[in-house]
Scaffold this active site. Structure first.
Site, short mmCIF file in Angstrom:
data_model
loop_
_atom_site.label_atom_id
_atom_site.label_comp_id
_atom_site.label_asym_id
_atom_site.label_seq_id
_atom_site.Cartn_x
_atom_site.Cartn_y
_atom_site.Cartn_z
N CYS A 156 0.81 -1.23 0.00
CA CYS A 156 0.00 0.00 0.00
C CYS A 156 0.83 1.28 0.00
O CYS A 156 0.31 2.36 -0.23
CB CYS A 156 -0.94 0.01 1.20
SG CYS A 156 -2.28 -1.16 1.03
N1 COA Z 1 -20.65 -9.02 7.34
C1 COA Z 1 -21.17 -9.16 8.58
N2 COA Z 1 -20.42 -9.42 9.68
C2 COA Z 1 -19.10 -9.55 9.51
C3 COA Z 1 -18.50 -9.41 8.24
C4 COA Z 1 -19.32 -9.13 7.13
N3 COA Z 1 -18.83 -8.97 5.90
N4 COA Z 1 -17.16 -9.57 8.37
C5 COA Z 1 -16.93 -9.80 9.67
N5 COA Z 1 -18.10 -9.82 10.36
C6 COA Z 1 -18.30 -10.05 11.80
C7 COA Z 1 -17.13 -10.82 12.37
O1 COA Z 1 -17.31 -12.20 12.19
C8 COA Z 1 -17.17 -10.40 13.82
O2 COA Z 1 -18.16 -11.13 14.49
P1 COA Z 1 -17.91 -11.61 16.01
O3 COA Z 1 -17.78 -10.34 16.78
O4 COA Z 1 -19.15 -12.38 16.29
O5 COA Z 1 -16.65 -12.42 15.97
C9 COA Z 1 -17.65 -8.94 13.76
O6 COA Z 1 -18.30 -8.81 12.50
C10 COA Z 1 -16.49 -7.96 13.84
O7 COA Z 1 -15.49 -8.36 12.89
P2 COA Z 1 -14.07 -7.71 12.80
O8 COA Z 1 -13.30 -8.35 11.68
O9 COA Z 1 -13.44 -7.68 14.15
O10 COA Z 1 -14.50 -6.24 12.32
P3 COA Z 1 -13.78 -4.86 12.48
O11 COA Z 1 -14.74 -3.94 13.14
O12 COA Z 1 -12.40 -4.95 13.02
O13 COA Z 1 -13.65 -4.36 10.97
C11 COA Z 1 -12.02 -4.25 9.17
C12 COA Z 1 -12.95 -5.12 10.01
C13 COA Z 1 -11.19 -5.12 8.27
C14 COA Z 1 -12.85 -3.28 8.33
C15 COA Z 1 -11.11 -3.42 10.11
O14 COA Z 1 -10.51 -4.27 11.06
C16 COA Z 1 -10.02 -2.68 9.39
O15 COA Z 1 -10.27 -1.83 8.57
N6 COA Z 1 -8.75 -2.95 9.74
C17 COA Z 1 -7.59 -2.31 9.14
C18 COA Z 1 -7.48 -2.75 7.76
C19 COA Z 1 -6.32 -2.16 7.02
O16 COA Z 1 -6.00 -1.01 7.09
N7 COA Z 1 -5.70 -2.99 6.27
C20 COA Z 1 -4.69 -2.59 5.40
C21 COA Z 1 -5.00 -3.27 4.13
S1 COA Z 1 -3.88 -2.81 2.94
#
Ligand code: COA
Length: 373
Positions: A156
């Site tokens: 990135c």
């Molecule tokens: N739809 C519905 N629920 C979902 C889902 C989806 N598509 N994906 C995950 N969930 C659920 C999970 O299973 C979890 O359930 P649980 O609490 O029962 O275990 C809950 O939602 C929370 O999931 P989580 O993955 O912890 O979500 P989050 O709030 O951390 O958001 C991201 C996920 C990826 C958006 C976030 O962590 C993020 O942006 N992180 C940084 C990413 C980044 O910058 N990456 C660099 C890439 S280059």
């Protein structure tokens, strides 16, 4: 030493887009198919059922509303779940080079430069279509540019690291006109069958022209300074390297596509980036108050809100920290450059701003610029 400027930018946006609702409908149809096909194993506790995705979750967790893609039909087909990107013959332009041409031509037009005046092309992206010949050399040839060209990959942060490399060469006098181009086909390395990440990425290509500031034809952005930093982490990883075929017969290995520990990334990258920006500003003798704009990496709205607050010491106004991720999703290295390209023309001469990208590696790159001309 010669000072360097960004004199033009260009953004190639694919024609096709996918809304969260369309994406979720396809994912849930795929999950239903999967659960039906594997009903016996799921009932026996040998396999886990796939849970459905939801548009509300996607928007709340990321701020993303839609994404552009190079092929929508394959991604939305529950029996396919990846883009159909035809393998091109060696006589045809590669797909990354084609996207790059469109973005480069716009950037050159804005800079008032002809392709033959370019003497460096850096194709900086988080994945390349092939190891060699470099995509950048193909772009150089298709454009009719001179000099030399090479590919680089810092995930990135590829675009900002590419800008630092080009700016250093311009300052040193080895290059007069550089194109840093970022064709990001994230749809090709995203696992569309994994609900934790299927909404994250989109496709795009950005390009920037860098030149000595005294050569600029019109309004431009002086590059005051750049700063790059890396720190190893496995929390964002893709194992799809050149030894894949040689080493095993694996089918469908999950680690051959983008993988992340999203929560860990969130927690670990935020302090890294905020500290990076603040120390870059301090060393440049620039106070955060004097920044008119932050063009941040576009992965997650809450992340950007947090970084903006940490850097400015208050909640940034929306115009001070424009987001494009609601329309483009995460486009890897291109995100901060899309934001810069679309939201910089209104700045006045003397206004300061900072481009900052971050991601796998971990890597963080920042470019401190001043509107001029
Ligand atoms: N739809 C519905 N629920 C979902 C889902 C989806 N598509 N994906 C995950 N969930 C659920 C999970 O299973 C979890 O359930 P649980 O609490 O029962 O275990 C809950 O939602 C929370 O999931 P989580 O993955 O912890 O979500 P989050 O709030 O951390 O958001 C991201 C996920 C990826 C958006 C976030 O962590 C993020 O942006 N992180 C940084 C990413 C980044 O910058 N990456 C660099 C890439 S280059």
């Amino acid at each position: 030493m010669t000072s360097c400027a960004i004199t033009g930018t260009g953004v190639f946006t694919p024609r096709e887009s996918i809304t969260n609702d369309e994406l979720v409908q396809a994912f849930n149809a795929y999950a239903d198919l999967y659960n039906t096909e594997n009903a016996a194993a799921i009932a026996a506790g040998e396999m886990a059922a796939k849970d459905p995705s939801s548009s509300e979750f996607i928007f709340a967790a990321s701020g993303i509303e839609q994404r552009y893609v190079m092929d929508k039909s394959g991604v939305l087909d529950p029996a396919v779940m990846h883009p159909h990107l035809r393998v091109r013959s060696d006589d045809e332009p590669s797909i990354m080079a084609e996207m790059a041409l469109a973005a480069c031509r716009d950037a050159l037009a804005q800079a008032g430069r002809k392709a033959e005046e370019v003497d460096l092309v850096i194709c900086a992206a988080s994945n390349h279509e092939r190891p060699y010949p470099a995509i950048a050399v193909e772009i150089q040839q298709l454009l009719g540019a001179g000099g030399f060209a090479f590919d680089m990959n810092v995930a990135c942060s590829s675009a900002t690291f590419g800008m630092q490399a080009a700016a250093d060469m311009i300052r040193a006098g080895s290059v007069r006109c550089a194109l840093v181009v970022n064709p990001e086909i994230c749809s090709g390395h995203l696992e569309w069958r994994d609900r934790d990440c299927h909404f994250i990425f989109g496709d795009v290509c950005t390009a920037a022209v860098l030149e000595p500031s005294d050569a600029a034809n019109g309004a431009h952005f002086l590059i005051h300074s750049t700063r790059c930093a890396t720190q190893f982490s496995n929390n964002i990883r893709n194992n799809n390297g050149f030894l894949r075929r040689a080493h095993d017969q694996m089918q469908d290995r999950r680690d051959m596509q983008f993988m992340q520990e999203g929560r860990k990334v969130f927690k670990e990258v935020l302090p890294l980036v905020s500290k990076h920006i603040l120390s870059h500003l301090e060393d440049a003798g620039v106070s955060a108050d004097s920044l008119r704009r932050l063009w941040l990496h576009q992965a997650n709205k809450s992340m950007n809100d947090f970084i903006g607050r940490k850097v400015l010491g208050r909640v940034p106004e929306p115009h001070e920290q424009p987001n494009i991720l609601q329309d483009y999703a995460n486009t890897s290295s291109a995100g901060s450059i899309i934001a810069f390209s679309k939201y910089s023309a209104d700045l006045e001469p003397g206004d300061l701003g900072l481009i900052c990208s971050f991601g796998a590696g971990y890597s963080v790159g920042s470019v401190l610029v001043e509107r001029a001309g």
